[in-house]
Each structure stands twice: as C-alpha cells, then as structure tokens.
Design a protein around this motif. Sequence first.
Motif, PDB file in Angstrom:
ATOM      1  N   LYS A 126      12.086  11.268   0.415  1.00  0.00           N
ATOM      2  CA  LYS A 126      12.510  12.567  -0.120  1.00  0.00           C
ATOM      3  C   LYS A 126      11.542  13.004  -1.219  1.00  0.00           C
ATOM      4  O   LYS A 126      11.229  12.222  -2.132  1.00  0.00           O
ATOM      5  N   ILE A 127      11.087  14.238  -1.153  1.00  0.00           N
ATOM      6  CA  ILE A 127      10.068  14.723  -2.083  1.00  0.00           C
ATOM      7  C   ILE A 127      10.556  14.637  -3.534  1.00  0.00           C
ATOM      8  O   ILE A 127       9.845  14.150  -4.425  1.00  0.00           O
ATOM      9  N   VAL A 128      11.777  15.094  -3.774  1.00  0.00           N
ATOM     10  CA  VAL A 128      12.317  15.148  -5.145  1.00  0.00           C
ATOM     11  C   VAL A 128      12.410  13.727  -5.717  1.00  0.00           C
ATOM     12  O   VAL A 128      12.005  13.486  -6.848  1.00  0.00           O
ATOM     13  N   ASP A 129      12.956  12.792  -4.917  1.00  0.00           N
ATOM     14  CA  ASP A 129      13.117  11.415  -5.398  1.00  0.00           C
ATOM     15  C   ASP A 129      11.760  10.769  -5.661  1.00  0.00           C
ATOM     16  O   ASP A 129      11.576  10.034  -6.627  1.00  0.00           O
TER      17      ASP A 129
ATOM     18  N   SER B 147       0.824  -1.203   0.000  1.00  0.00           N
ATOM     19  CA  SER B 147       0.000   0.000   0.000  1.00  0.00           C
ATOM     20  C   SER B 147       0.862   1.260   0.000  1.00  0.00           C
ATOM     21  O   SER B 147       0.571   2.233  -0.717  1.00  0.00           O
ATOM     22  N   VAL B 148       1.918   1.267   0.787  1.00  0.00           N
ATOM     23  CA  VAL B 148       2.803   2.431   0.850  1.00  0.00           C
ATOM     24  C   VAL B 148       3.565   2.605  -0.458  1.00  0.00           C
ATOM     25  O   VAL B 148       3.729   3.726  -0.960  1.00  0.00           O
ATOM     26  N   ARG B 149       4.028   1.485  -1.050  1.00  0.00           N
ATOM     27  CA  ARG B 149       4.751   1.573  -2.322  1.00  0.00           C
ATOM     28  C   ARG B 149       3.886   2.192  -3.409  1.00  0.00           C
ATOM     29  O   ARG B 149       4.361   2.973  -4.241  1.00  0.00           O
ATOM     30  N   GLU B 150       2.596   1.829  -3.408  1.00  0.00           N
ATOM     31  CA  GLU B 150       1.692   2.351  -4.428  1.00  0.00           C
ATOM     32  C   GLU B 150       1.435   3.850  -4.267  1.00  0.00           C
ATOM     33  O   GLU B 150       1.066   4.532  -5.218  1.00  0.00           O
ATOM     34  N   ARG B 151       1.626   4.361  -3.047  1.00  0.00           N
ATOM     35  CA  ARG B 151       1.257   5.752  -2.760  1.00  0.00           C
ATOM     36  C   ARG B 151       2.472   6.659  -2.529  1.00  0.00           C
ATOM     37  O   ARG B 151       2.331   7.724  -1.917  1.00  0.00           O
ATOM     38  N   VAL B 152       3.615   6.255  -3.004  1.00  0.00           N
ATOM     39  CA  VAL B 152       4.818   7.078  -2.806  1.00  0.00           C
ATOM     40  C   VAL B 152       4.641   8.499  -3.365  1.00  0.00           C
ATOM     41  O   VAL B 152       4.924   9.488  -2.671  1.00  0.00           O
ATOM     42  N   PRO B 153       4.161   8.668  -4.595  1.00  0.00           N
ATOM     43  CA  PRO B 153       3.972  10.059  -5.088  1.00  0.00           C
ATOM     44  C   PRO B 153       2.966  10.844  -4.254  1.00  0.00           C
ATOM     45  O   PRO B 153       3.152  12.045  -4.021  1.00  0.00           O
ATOM     46  N   GLU B 154       1.901  10.170  -3.779  1.00  0.00           N
ATOM     47  CA  GLU B 154       0.897  10.866  -2.983  1.00  0.00           C
ATOM     48  C   GLU B 154       1.479  11.316  -1.637  1.00  0.00           C
ATOM     49  O   GLU B 154       1.165  12.414  -1.152  1.00  0.00           O
TER      50      GLU B 154
ATOM     51  N   LYS C 109       3.810  15.858   1.762  1.00  0.00           N
ATOM     52  CA  LYS C 109       4.935  16.605   2.343  1.00  0.00           C
ATOM     53  C   LYS C 109       5.101  17.957   1.657  1.00  0.00           C
ATOM     54  O   LYS C 109       5.462  18.951   2.302  1.00  0.00           O
ATOM     55  N   THR C 110       4.827  18.003   0.344  1.00  0.00           N
ATOM     56  CA  THR C 110       4.923  19.271  -0.381  1.00  0.00           C
ATOM     57  C   THR C 110       3.903  20.277   0.139  1.00  0.00           C
ATOM     58  O   THR C 110       4.162  21.487   0.209  1.00  0.00           O
ATOM     59  N   LEU C 111       2.727  19.751   0.549  1.00  0.00           N
ATOM     60  CA  LEU C 111       1.665  20.626   1.039  1.00  0.00           C
ATOM     61  C   LEU C 111       1.908  21.086   2.479  1.00  0.00           C
ATOM     62  O   LEU C 111       1.122  21.872   3.019  1.00  0.00           O
ATOM     63  N   GLY C 112       2.958  20.559   3.107  1.00  0.00           N
ATOM     64  CA  GLY C 112       3.308  21.053   4.430  1.00  0.00           C
ATOM     65  C   GLY C 112       3.169  20.050   5.560  1.00  0.00           C
ATOM     66  O   GLY C 112       3.427  20.389   6.726  1.00  0.00           O
ATOM     67  N   PHE C 113       2.738  18.840   5.252  1.00  0.00           N
ATOM     68  CA  PHE C 113       2.666  17.822   6.300  1.00  0.00           C
ATOM     69  C   PHE C 113       4.074  17.391   6.691  1.00  0.00           C
ATOM     70  O   PHE C 113       4.927  17.146   5.826  1.00  0.00           O
ATOM     71  N   SER C 114       4.329  17.313   7.970  1.00  0.00           N
ATOM     72  CA  SER C 114       5.668  16.961   8.456  1.00  0.00           C
ATOM     73  C   SER C 114       5.932  15.468   8.291  1.00  0.00           C
ATOM     74  O   SER C 114       5.023  14.677   8.027  1.00  0.00           O
ATOM     75  N   ASP C 115       7.206  15.108   8.450  1.00  0.00           N
ATOM     76  CA  ASP C 115       7.575  13.684   8.392  1.00  0.00           C
ATOM     77  C   ASP C 115       6.838  12.889   9.466  1.00  0.00           C
ATOM     78  O   ASP C 115       6.395  11.767   9.230  1.00  0.00           O
ATOM     79  N   GLY C 116       6.681  13.496  10.644  1.00  0.00           N
ATOM     80  CA  GLY C 116       5.972  12.818  11.729  1.00  0.00           C
ATOM     81  C   GLY C 116       4.506  12.586  11.411  1.00  0.00           C
ATOM     82  O   GLY C 116       3.932  11.544  11.764  1.00  0.00           O
ATOM     83  N   SER C 117       3.887  13.536  10.716  1.00  0.00           N
ATOM     84  CA  SER C 117       2.475  13.388  10.339  1.00  0.00           C
ATOM     85  C   SER C 117       2.294  12.238   9.353  1.00  0.00           C
ATOM     86  O   SER C 117       1.353  11.439   9.466  1.00  0.00           O
ATOM     87  N   VAL C 118       3.203  12.149   8.378  1.00  0.00           N
ATOM     88  CA  VAL C 118       3.133  11.067   7.391  1.00  0.00           C
ATOM     89  C   VAL C 118       3.332   9.718   8.078  1.00  0.00           C
ATOM     90  O   VAL C 118       2.619   8.750   7.801  1.00  0.00           O
ATOM     91  N   LEU C 119       4.296   9.654   8.995  1.00  0.00           N
ATOM     92  CA  LEU C 119       4.519   8.424   9.764  1.00  0.00           C
ATOM     93  C   LEU C 119       3.266   8.046  10.547  1.00  0.00           C
ATOM     94  O   LEU C 119       2.858   6.880  10.600  1.00  0.00           O
TER      95      LEU C 119
END
Length: 385
Positions: free
Chosen positions: A377-380, A283-290, A295-305
């Motif tokens: 990483k957002i760019v990757d 599920s996470v692999r499928e949603r990497v771009p999302e 993160k681009t919209l401002g959600f922190s690394d902790g929020s994504v975790l």
Amino acid sequence: MTKTGFVVANLFRKKTRTALTLMSVVMAFLLFGLLQSVNHIFAAGPDFLGATRLITQARVSFTSPLPLSMLPKLEAVPGVTRVAYSQWFGGVWQENTPLIMFAIDPKRHHDTYPEWVMPESQWTAFENTRTAMIAGKQIADQYHWKVGQKIPIASNIYPQKNGSKAWAFDLVGIFDGKDEEWKRRASLVYINHDYFDEANAFGSGRTNFYVLKLADPNKAAQIAATVDKMFENSPDETKTQTEKDFNIGFIKQIGDIGLIVRWILFAVFFTLLLVVGNTMAQSVRERVPELAVLKTLGFSDGSVLGFVLAEAGALCLIGGLIGMGLATGLGAGIEKATGGQFQLRVDWHVWWVGMVAIALMSLAVGLLPALRAQRLKIVDALAGR
C-alpha cells in the motif's frame, strides 16, 4: 531508462551482496551440471552401437560366479570370434592398498584385447608359468615393480586351500596401452586363472564373467539377446551388455549412485534456495519506499510484481548459465584427462534439465518477495509502516 536497465540496476545496487549470491548460484549449477551428467549416465539404457566386445555375467550380479562349462556354448554363438573369461581376485598390495586385479586365461585375453601391448616372450611366459602375474605399466611404475620379482599379494576374498589369504606371484611381464587412451588404463593386474582355479579354497571351474569378441559390431544387440536367451530359465541365467554398461554396473555395486546424486543435488539446491531467497527478501525490504514511489508514478501492481520476478530470474539465469558453462568445460576436461574412462558429458539433456531448474529456482526465490511488493500500500510504505 529501459525496464531491462532498471532491473539490472536494482540487481547490482549492492554489488558485494549480489556478487557473493551470484557465486553461490554459479557453484550450485556447476555441481548440478556435473552431478546431473553422472546421474544421466547411470539412468541411461543399454547402448550396443559400435560395440566390439560384450560382457556376459550372471543375471543377478557379476559377483555371482558362472561355470566354465558355458565356454563352448558361447564360442558357438554366430558372430562371436573369441571368448575370454575373468575372475575378480580382490587383491591388496602391502597392508591396505586395493588393486584392480583379475584371474584370466592369458592366451584368450591376449587375443580378445589387442589394445594391450607387451613383448610376445612375456605373453608366452605368462601363459606357461603357473604363478605368473603381469601388471600395467602405470601400476608397475607406481610400486617400482620389475619383471622377475616375486610379488606378495593378499586377497580380501579368496583364501588358499591352506587357509592363508597371502599369495605370491612371479611378475613375468609389464604391459602398456596401444595409444594414449589405453595407456591411461594400464593400471590393472592379471594373474594366471589356472593357478588361481587350483589353489583357491572356494572351488574350481567358475569365473565371474566372459568377454565376447565380435566379428561385426552392428550385430552386438542381436548377439547379446541370443546369449541371454540361450541360458534363460537355467540355473545360470545371464546378462550380456557392452563394456561401458558393465563398468557402470561395476560401480553400482557400491550402492545406488543415482539416489546418492539426487540427495546431494537436493541438499545443494535447498541451501541455495535459502541463500538466494534471503537475498531477494532483503532487497525488497530495503526498497519498500522506492516501490511505493513507482506505484505513485503510475506503475501497476502487476508491473511491480514483474520487476521483482525479473530481478530474481536475472540473478538465477546469469549464475545458472555461467555454472552450466563451467560444468560443460570441466566435464570435457575430465573426460580428456582420463582418456574417456570417466565420461562427464554435460550434453543437451543436462542443459534442458538445468534450464528447467533455473526457471523453477527463479520462481521459488522471487515469488514471495514479488507478491509482497504487489500487495504494498502506497500510504503505508511512504509512512514507514
């Protein structure tokens, strides 16, 4: 959209996959609830509350015989109103059908177990006929036995003095239970202990266990301690317990039931860990771009975790609660169907362990995918790398 709605939406974006994974979690926790209740029964300590009868057996095992000379001493214990005794016979019907069969003293057993209902004339015949046998209504109906028949029974333990393990008994009575609970237990067979004691090749004057009928159930623990202390440091040390605890010990002769249950649970949850862990990782692999967009919209690394961990927790929590609820209902149904003989009570102890298991499972299957999402990483991610 709220954070909770976001987690639920992501969880069910692949409905078929989520449904199948959820079913796996439900079945795992259904098994967990039932097996853990069995494990809890076998791990529980002795409970003398409300006991009207106690069982005295050899301290090592009920298979070790005790001398009948103990009978007067047990009868003299304050608070004991009647003492019966039983010898496991190891009966086999026809070629390989085992019977729950005991050699007993008819009069003593009749006095000690008023729950068994049978005409007094049949009790008298059982007492006065050396080769007599009585059978519970359930087993008599199953094998179409009738009073007056001579029933051939083999013993897988006791040969006669002539070396033959083939015995024959006269069926003089068929007993039933006084109520629905005891009617369900009427699958036992009893033979006259006097005849068995004389005819078996292993000697006489012994029995497997004694049944002590009590005047006051509130003194059960005290009487048990008195009996065991009486025979302490003697060649025939005893262990006195309730009928319930004795039945559990009887089953334990098969092996370490608790260890068997724990290994089954380990296998179930190891398999579940692989299934749900793979689902979360995919599920996470499928949603990497999302995730990168979040993160681009401002959600922190902790929020994504937190989102990924919450998704894993929701999957395990929903499936776990459904599974534990089904186990509770099924356990109650089994207990009712067997008249209380087989108790599978998924009580608060089992639920507490189940909730801990849900929390650990959520962490185990969600942590690695969540850490991967956190380090993303957002760019990757947006570049497809």
